[in-house]
Design a protein around this motif. Structure first.
Motif, PDB file in Angstrom:
ATOM      1  N   MET A   1       0.824  -1.204   0.000  1.00  0.00           N
ATOM      2  CA  MET A   1       0.000   0.000   0.000  1.00  0.00           C
ATOM      3  C   MET A   1       0.862   1.258   0.000  1.00  0.00           C
TER       4      MET A   1
ATOM      5  N   LEU B   1       2.367   1.897  -3.396  1.00  0.00           N
ATOM      6  CA  LEU B   1       1.378   2.488  -4.295  1.00  0.00           C
ATOM      7  C   LEU B   1       1.010   3.892  -3.878  1.00  0.00           C
TER       8      LEU B   1
ATOM      9  N   LEU C   1      -0.872   4.564  -1.471  1.00  0.00           N
ATOM     10  CA  LEU C   1      -2.195   4.651  -0.860  1.00  0.00           C
ATOM     11  C   LEU C   1      -2.004   5.032   0.600  1.00  0.00           C
TER      12      LEU C   1
ATOM     13  N   LEU D   1       0.571  10.960 -12.503  1.00  0.00           N
ATOM     14  CA  LEU D   1      -0.183  10.155 -13.455  1.00  0.00           C
ATOM     15  C   LEU D   1       0.685   9.055 -14.048  1.00  0.00           C
TER      16      LEU D   1
ATOM     17  N   ARG E   1       1.053   6.345 -11.603  1.00  0.00           N
ATOM     18  CA  ARG E   1      -0.166   5.531 -11.515  1.00  0.00           C
ATOM     19  C   ARG E   1      -0.276   4.553 -12.669  1.00  0.00           C
TER      20      ARG E   1
ATOM     21  N   GLN F   1       0.510  -0.845 -10.908  1.00  0.00           N
ATOM     22  CA  GLN F   1      -0.887  -1.195 -10.673  1.00  0.00           C
ATOM     23  C   GLN F   1      -0.992  -2.294  -9.623  1.00  0.00           C
ATOM     24  N   ILE F   2      -2.216  -2.501  -9.149  1.00  0.00           N
ATOM     25  CA  ILE F   2      -2.397  -3.488  -8.090  1.00  0.00           C
ATOM     26  C   ILE F   2      -3.564  -4.405  -8.419  1.00  0.00           C
TER      27      ILE F   2
ATOM     28  N   PHE G   1      -6.080  -6.747  -6.171  1.00  0.00           N
ATOM     29  CA  PHE G   1      -6.379  -6.884  -4.746  1.00  0.00           C
ATOM     30  C   PHE G   1      -6.750  -8.304  -4.367  1.00  0.00           C
ATOM     31  N   GLN G   2      -6.834  -8.496  -3.073  1.00  0.00           N
ATOM     32  CA  GLN G   2      -7.108  -9.814  -2.537  1.00  0.00           C
ATOM     33  C   GLN G   2      -8.563 -10.238  -2.700  1.00  0.00           C
TER      34      GLN G   2
ATOM     35  N   SER H   1     -13.313  -5.632  -4.418  1.00  0.00           N
ATOM     36  CA  SER H   1     -12.375  -4.862  -5.242  1.00  0.00           C
ATOM     37  C   SER H   1     -13.025  -4.277  -6.490  1.00  0.00           C
TER      38      SER H   1
ATOM     39  N   GLY I   1     -10.013   4.045 -15.690  1.00  0.00           N
ATOM     40  CA  GLY I   1      -8.616   4.456 -15.535  1.00  0.00           C
ATOM     41  C   GLY I   1      -8.009   4.939 -16.843  1.00  0.00           C
TER      42      GLY I   1
ATOM     43  N   HIS J   1      -6.596   8.735 -17.999  1.00  0.00           N
ATOM     44  CA  HIS J   1      -5.210   9.002 -18.390  1.00  0.00           C
ATOM     45  C   HIS J   1      -5.078   9.305 -19.882  1.00  0.00           C
TER      46      HIS J   1
ATOM     47  N   ARG K   1      -8.288  -4.858 -15.342  1.00  0.00           N
ATOM     48  CA  ARG K   1      -8.272  -3.440 -14.989  1.00  0.00           C
ATOM     49  C   ARG K   1      -6.827  -2.940 -14.850  1.00  0.00           C
TER      50      ARG K   1
ATOM     51  N   MET L   1      -3.865  -0.423 -18.016  1.00  0.00           N
ATOM     52  CA  MET L   1      -3.069   0.776 -17.782  1.00  0.00           C
ATOM     53  C   MET L   1      -1.660   0.625 -18.357  1.00  0.00           C
TER      54      MET L   1
END
Lengths: 393, 271, 309
Positions: free
Chosen positions: A76, A79, A81, A158, A161, A165-166, A168-169, A174, A188, A192, A237, A241
């Motif tokens: 986290m 990233l 976050l 940007l 970002r 990328q991530i 998630f669990q 998510s 996303g 961009h 997703r 990017m």
């Protein structure tokens, strides 16, 4: 991309010829605990307490540890976050630590970390980043370096970002339950400007196809998919990017075992096709063993051991790593092995023990372990351990 | 700055300093709120528990309907109805604080004023007739004030009780054969009271500020009526003073509730 | 971790809503009031029978919300064929009740919409950004909450002056806190959901994260709460009018009509229910209006948010 200087003294090993994509330098993340009427800070949770490691381009690094060891916080914070308490996050040879700070704070950061040292006459660069930035400082002065590092922050954000990328669990939380898959995936890239609105359907459809979901399903809502499918959507997703690095935070932990391997194999296929780099965060050593090329083992907010997968699994040097490995089930009834059962619980990250964090549970602890904290050092080529008596268990 | 020293200015409506006007009238308001509190808490919680235990039975539906109608009644409409029925038609509960004769006795210098609450002081002076007269005057406003708030409390109690009744420990208690009475009163009720205590703050606000309109309707000379008259006559000092006074009571009330909360919830006490 | 509520359930919910008798009652009452408000000019014609134009027809009122004075006798006059609800202070109660419906909707909807919007903005900022912004905004909310609503509205109306618009301003100023707290609590919950973190990782702007990801997942309870607050807001506004602070004298407003009535009742001990109609009709209109909103709010809450039951 990289400065040629940076690889000069790294020719002794093949691995190190590769380019470094991500370097985490002494990353620290503390969370305050507040109490009382005035919400005073009474203590700190030391979730990540000085973590350093590197991720090379194209490889898969497994970040492993028990729950609560800070591995998710590392992800986290990477990233952004969470804002790091201190330390540096270097992506593609640029310091990105200050990217998500307000401009005045970013400026303060650059002054503190670079300018104050560069202005000293006896300044000696300690790493390639220093060399690079000092060069700019020498040629363009203070203003030049500031402009280089904190100019166009919004654009840098940007780009960051896009690059990282991530996945998630939790496949249920998510994806936004009130958005169609099409919009979840296109949001996303559209923000961009990666593709135009008119191209969106086409691009989203292709991305879905790539992760094994029928493109016509893009008009559905997330609840119309199974857990494995949702996780594929989460991967799509990230993929849209065009990232350089994908952080997979327990990405398959919530899935059924049968589906787990499908998703893992998909991710490995995608890695080859898109030349991706993965940072796989997991508590599951057997999964890590299957996918990663290098492994970082964390315990209580610190890295205790890091090595190439082969070295680590053949010869774990830290008692904690060894204990973790002895817990992997082996599907062979003939195989007798010695199980190391760790005593006690993981100590609280609010009040970590003195000396080596692991010593209260370590079966081979000696008096020095409760006094002095072992630093991470290279015991064998590319095999780093933070232990006073590596390999003693 | 003056307000901090207790000087709230001159009250045009009260023809005396604001603070004096407020303190002189506060006992009437307090007495009303106190009397209303008992039926609200007693009836509200009792019926709330009943409705939850008899969930989806006739009694539950009936109680809920009465409650939602009660909750929808504006206090001044209900107050006017009470006044019309019990005063205009039946002549039982007149408006005002006291009858004229009683007022004269109360105002006489040798009448002891210990608590400044009309009913209590009457008993202290041994004047049972004045006690009855004061009671007669307070019943109407008390009915009005409590009617709205028991409906509120009932809803909270019911929903909180329903939640607790579905908890594992209640099921366990039933499974091991604890009598239903004890399940409800020993296991469920005490835990269900925790959210009820938290809304008590809103209730104190409601009861106290509810007195404004009710005192106007029933012509009781409490601080609510003072504030209302002052507002109509644009007497800023008095309106601000009473609002400040109400707010202070409210903050104190919330403090008391926090303490009560700790009494009811051992988890809070421990930390 | 819980499975989020899917949208296909919408139909099922509507069916559940229509099976609930109190919901049906609430929605029908509401529909009735909406019709009365829309067709007010046809139900109670806004004309003054005392003033005739050159053709001998009663003149139209400049402002239909000011009840025309029909007779100069101020004593209440019992219901008759001409004036089915009776008259008070020289004004037709039926006319006042019908046009008062519009006033009630106007006050209730305007105040609810604005105060909820203010609450959503403050609560969203507070919940999303957290930290010292949250701290400051929540302390301000606490201060506003520590002043009793009715008194606070009274203070503000004395400062701003009497009048319906002033009452409405006062009710917005002191009426946003509930929505703010609720949305903040919900946002604190949703904020940690992974799809919000994912949106942040995608580099979506805060404004769009709140608009697209957070609000759609948090706004339902707030809207339900708002519909339940409609009732109490209308009561408060009418209460202020009743005290003589809200609508001007003779305005078609249920609260100020009851204000007329009060003096007549206080002065009539023992004389049976002479003026019952003066309380009953405007009072019933209010009770049913508030009841309608409470039933609707209750039903919506039961259906959409079983947690809050």
């Amino acid at each position: 991309m990289m400065n040629t200087n940076s690889t000069i003294n790294r020719t002794f090993s093949e691995q190190k010829k590769q380019e470094v994509l991500l370097r985490i330098d002494n990353l620290v993340k503390y969370f305050p605990i507040r109490a009382g009427v005035f919400k005073r800070i009474v203590a700190w949770v030391k979730a990540v307490d000085g973590v350093s490691f590197e991720v090379y381009k194209g490889e898969t690094v497994g970040l492993v540890g028990e729950s609560g060891c800070g591995k998710t916080t590392v992800g986290m914070t990477l990233l952004r976050l969470y804002e790091p308490t201190s330390g540096r996050i270097i992506v593609d040879g640029e310091d990105t630590t200050h990217y998500f700070l307000p401009k005045w704070k970013a400026k303060r950061y650059v002054e503190k970390v670079y300018l104050s040292r560069f202005k000293n006459n006896n300044f000696q660069p300690v790493d390639e980043l220093d060399r690079k930035y000092f060069e700019i400082f020498k040629n363009n002065g203070e203003e030049g370096l500031l402009e280089y590092l904190i100019g166009d922050l919004e654009e840098k954000r940007l780009k960051f970002r896009r690059d990282i990328q991530i996945v998630f669990q939790d496949p249920y939380s998510s994806l936004n339950p009130r958005m169609r898959v099409k919009n979840i995936l296109a949001e996303g890239p559209l923000a961009h400007g990666l593709f135009r609105k008119s191209e969106a359907l086409d691009r989203v459809g292709r991305a879905l196809e790539e992760v094994g979901i029928h493109p016509t399903h893009m008009y559905r809502f997330p609840h119309e998919f199974s857990g494995g499918q949702r996780q594929r959507i989460g991967i799509a997703r990230a993929l849209l990017m065009n990232p350089k690095l994908i952080i997979a935070d327990e990405a398959v932990a919530a899935l059924d075992v049968s589906i787990r391997s499908q998703v893992i194999n998909l991710m490995m296929d995608l890695q080859k096709e898109h030349n991706l780099t993965y940072l796989f965060i997991s508590h599951d050593l057997s999964l890590i063993k299957y996918i990663s090329s290098r492994v970082v083992v964390m315990y209580l907010g610190k890295v205790v051991e890091t090595a190439k997968k082969k070295d680590l699994f053949e010869e774990p040097l830290h008692p904690y790593t060894k204990a973790l490995m002895s817990a992997i089930p082996v599907p062979n009834p003939e195989y007798k092995k010695q199980r190391i059962i760790l005593q006690g619980d993981v100590p609280s990250p609010v009040n970590p023990p003195k000396g080596c964090y692991f010593h209260p549970r370590c079966p081979v602890a000696k008096p020095i372990c409760s006094q002095e904290r072992p630093e991470l050092r290279e015991v064998k080529p590319e095999h780093y351990v933070a232990c006073h008596f590596p390999g003693s268990l | 700055m003056n307000a901090l020293q207790g000087d709230l200015g001159w009250s045009q409506v009260g023809k005396e300093p604001v603070l004096k006007a407020i303190l002189g009238r506060f006992p009437y308001t307090l007495e009303l709120a106190l009397y209303a509190l008992f039926p609200v808490v007693g009836v509200g919680i009792w019926l709330g528990v009943k409705a939850a235990v008899k969930r989806d039975k006739f009694l539950d539906h009936f109680i809920r309907i009465v409650a939602i109608i009660g909750w929808s009644f504006p206090d001044f409409v209900f107050g006017l109805l009470v006044l019309m029925i019990f005063y205009s038609v039946l002549g039982w509960f007149p408006p005002g604080n006291l009858s004229l004769w009683a007022e004269q006795i109360v105002k006489s210098p040798n009448y002891l004023k210990v608590t400044h609450l009309l009913t209590i002081d009457a008993l202290i002076n041994g004047r049972f007739d004045i006690f009855l007269d004061a009671l007669r005057h307070i019943v109407g406003p008390v009915i009005t004030l409590s009617f709205l708030w028991w409906a509120y409390l009932l809803r909270i109690t019911r929903s909180s009780m329903l939640e607790v009744l579905s908890k594992e420990y209640v099921r366990t208690a039933r499974a091991k054969g604890v009598p239903e009475r004890d399940v409800i009163h020993k296991h469920a009720k005490r835990n269900a009271m925790i959210p009820v205590v938290t809304v008590a703050g809103a209730m104190v606000i409601g009861l106290l500020s509810g007195t404004v309109i009710i005192e106007v309707i029933f012509n009781r000379t409490g601080i609510g009526q003072l504030a209302a008259r002052a507002a109509v006559e644009l007497d800023y000092a008095t309106v601000l003073g009473t609002t400040l006074f109400y707010s202070i009571i409210l903050v104190l009330g919330n403090l008391i509730i926090d303490i009560l909360y700790a009494v009811f919830d051992p988890r809070v006490r421990l930390s | 971790m819980s499975e989020p509520k899917p949208r296909s359930e919408f139909r099922r919910m509507m069916r559940k809503l229509l099976r609930n008798p109190s919901a049906i009652l609430g929605f029908s009452l509401l529909a009735f009031f909406v019709l009365v408000a829309i067709f007010a000019p046809y139900i109670a014609e806004p004309v003054n029978p005392q003033m005739l134009d050159e053709n001998g027809k009663p003149m139209r009122l400049d402002n239909p919300y000011i009840m025309p004075v029909i007779t100069w006798s101020s004593e209440p006059i019992p219901p008759s064929k001409e004036h089915p609800f009776g008259m008070i202070q020289g004004r037709d109660i039926f006319y006042g009740v019908v046009w008062g419906t519009r006033t009630a909707f106007y006050i209730g909807l305007t105040v609810t919409l604005i105060s909820t919007a203010v609450g959503i903005v403050i609560g969203s900022i507070s919940g999303y950004y957290g930290g010292w912004i949250d701290e400051i905004l929540m302390r301000i909310t606490d201060v506003f909450l520590s002043i009793p609503f009715l008194l606070a509205a009274m203070v503000l109306t004395t400062i701003l002056g009497n009048g319906l618009d002033k009452v409405m301003i006062a009710m917005v100023v002191f009426g946003w806190m509930g929505a703010a707290r609720l949305i903040r609590a919900n946002i604190l919950q949703v904020k940690e959901e992974q799809f919000v973190l994912a949106a942040k990782a995608l580099g979506i702007k805060d404004f769009f994260i709140i608009l697209r990801h957070i609000l759609p997942n948090t706004i339902f309870p707030v809207l339900i709460q708002a519909s339940m607050r409609m009732g109490s807001l209308v009561i408060t506004a009418a209460g202020l009018s009743f005290l003589g602070l809200g609508a001007p004298l003779g305005y078609a407003d249920w609260g100020s009509m009851l204000n007329f009535t009060r003096n007549w009742i206080l002065g009539t001990s023992g004389s049976s229910m002479t003026y019952w109609y003066a309380v009953f009709y405007p009072g019933m209109a209010m009770v049913l209006f508030v009841l309608a909103w409470n039933l609707v709010g209750d039903a919506l809450r039961d259906v959409f948010d079983p947690r809050l039951k």
